[in-house]
Design a protein around this motif. Structure first.
Motif, short mmCIF file in Angstrom:
data_model
loop_
_atom_site.label_atom_id
_atom_site.label_comp_id
_atom_site.label_asym_id
_atom_site.label_seq_id
_atom_site.Cartn_x
_atom_site.Cartn_y
_atom_site.Cartn_z
N LYS A 230 1.03 -36.63 9.85
CA LYS A 230 -0.18 -37.32 9.43
C LYS A 230 0.18 -38.42 8.44
O LYS A 230 1.17 -38.32 7.73
CB LYS A 230 -1.14 -36.34 8.75
CG LYS A 230 -1.68 -35.29 9.68
CD LYS A 230 -2.60 -34.35 8.91
CE LYS A 230 -3.07 -33.21 9.79
NZ LYS A 230 -3.84 -32.23 9.05
N ILE A 231 -0.67 -39.45 8.39
CA ILE A 231 -0.42 -40.57 7.48
C ILE A 231 -0.42 -40.11 6.03
O ILE A 231 0.37 -40.61 5.21
CB ILE A 231 -1.43 -41.73 7.72
CG1 ILE A 231 -0.98 -43.01 7.00
CG2 ILE A 231 -2.81 -41.34 7.26
CD1 ILE A 231 0.15 -43.70 7.65
N SER A 232 -1.25 -39.12 5.70
CA SER A 232 -1.29 -38.61 4.32
C SER A 232 0.02 -37.92 3.95
O SER A 232 0.48 -38.03 2.82
CB SER A 232 -2.47 -37.64 4.14
OG SER A 232 -2.35 -36.55 5.02
N GLU A 233 0.64 -37.24 4.91
CA GLU A 233 1.93 -36.59 4.66
C GLU A 233 3.03 -37.63 4.45
O GLU A 233 3.88 -37.49 3.57
CB GLU A 233 2.30 -35.68 5.83
CG GLU A 233 1.37 -34.48 6.00
CD GLU A 233 1.60 -33.74 7.30
OE1 GLU A 233 2.15 -34.33 8.26
OE2 GLU A 233 1.22 -32.56 7.36
N GLN B 213 2.62 -40.72 3.36
CA GLN B 213 2.39 -41.36 2.07
C GLN B 213 2.87 -40.47 0.93
O GLN B 213 3.48 -40.94 -0.03
CB GLN B 213 0.89 -41.68 1.92
CG GLN B 213 0.55 -42.55 0.73
CD GLN B 213 0.25 -41.77 -0.53
OE1 GLN B 213 -0.15 -40.61 -0.49
NE2 GLN B 213 0.46 -42.41 -1.65
N LYS B 214 2.63 -39.17 1.02
CA LYS B 214 3.04 -38.23 -0.03
C LYS B 214 4.57 -38.18 -0.16
O LYS B 214 5.11 -38.28 -1.26
CB LYS B 214 2.49 -36.84 0.30
CG LYS B 214 2.82 -35.79 -0.72
CD LYS B 214 2.23 -34.46 -0.30
CE LYS B 214 2.66 -33.35 -1.22
NZ LYS B 214 2.15 -32.04 -0.80
N SER C 292 5.87 -41.64 -1.46
CA SER C 292 5.58 -41.79 -2.90
C SER C 292 6.51 -40.94 -3.74
O SER C 292 6.96 -41.37 -4.80
CB SER C 292 4.13 -41.41 -3.19
OG SER C 292 3.25 -42.31 -2.59
#
Length: 196
Positions: free
Chosen positions: A157-160, A162-163, A166
């Motif tokens: 997932k895009i959120s994973e 990004q995490k 970061s």
């Protein structure tokens, strides 16, 4: 077993998985138990600076020692001659030492219990957390390689993404690597798979 007891046991088991024994608080420093050092380091600096910037200065630059010039040489000022300003600046180191020791588990406290200043405590904890310069350099090079090889994995997932990205960037920045905002934006765009 009552419903409230089930909730209590469930919350206790979830708390055991957290890197800290306590949640975030604006009144207490974050507790350090020897894990997740980067997270603790950032939270601790923010906590101390929000309390008073002079306290963080005592940690970074060492304790303030009031001095007076006698015979063209600076000597420590006797306590009886301290001004109100001198007392305030000296107190920053004591407050910093109190905050640091209040934020440590028993095992971590034993590492710094004999230190004479907040700077000495912080430096010992930093070496313990991050290692000496050669270890930091090796870690930095490994993270740079991880940054350069970073790609979005299939099904991620895009959120994973990004995490993870970061986390790598923040760790590198804490080790002294600098990035331009544009460079990071281009890198993350190049890392995405074709579906994006």
């Amino acid at each position: 077993m009552k419903f409230s007891q089930v909730l209590f046991f469930k919350s206790v088991s979830m708390a055991d998985k957290l890197p800290f024994g306590e949640g975030a608080s604006i009144n207490r420093p974050p507790l350090f138990c020897g894990v997740n050092c980067q997270f603790w380091n950032v939270r601790m600096q923010i906590f101390i600076e929000s309390t008073n910037k002079g306290i963080w200065d005592a940690i970074e630059n060492g304790p303030f020692i009031p001095q007076v010039k006698k015979d063209d040489v600076f000597v420590d000022k006797p306590w009886s001659e301290w001004t109100e300003s001198d007392s305030k600046k000296v107190k920053f180191d004591w407050i910093a030492m109190n905050i640091i020791t209040s934020a440590l588990s028993c095992d971590e406290f034993s590492r710094v219990s004999q230190c004479k200043s907040a700077k000495e405590m912080w430096d010992i904890l930093e070496v313990t957390r991050e290692g000496k310069n050669d270890v930091k350099r090796a870690r930095k090079h490994a993270l740079i390689q991880e940054y350069e090889m970073f790609r979005m994995q299939k099904g991620e997932k895009i959120s994973e993404v990004q995490k993870i990205f970061s986390n790598i960037v923040n760790h590198l920045m804490s080790l002294g690597k600098t990035f331009e905002k544009e460079e990071l934006n281009i890198k993350i765009l190049k890392c995405l798979d074709r579906t994006w």
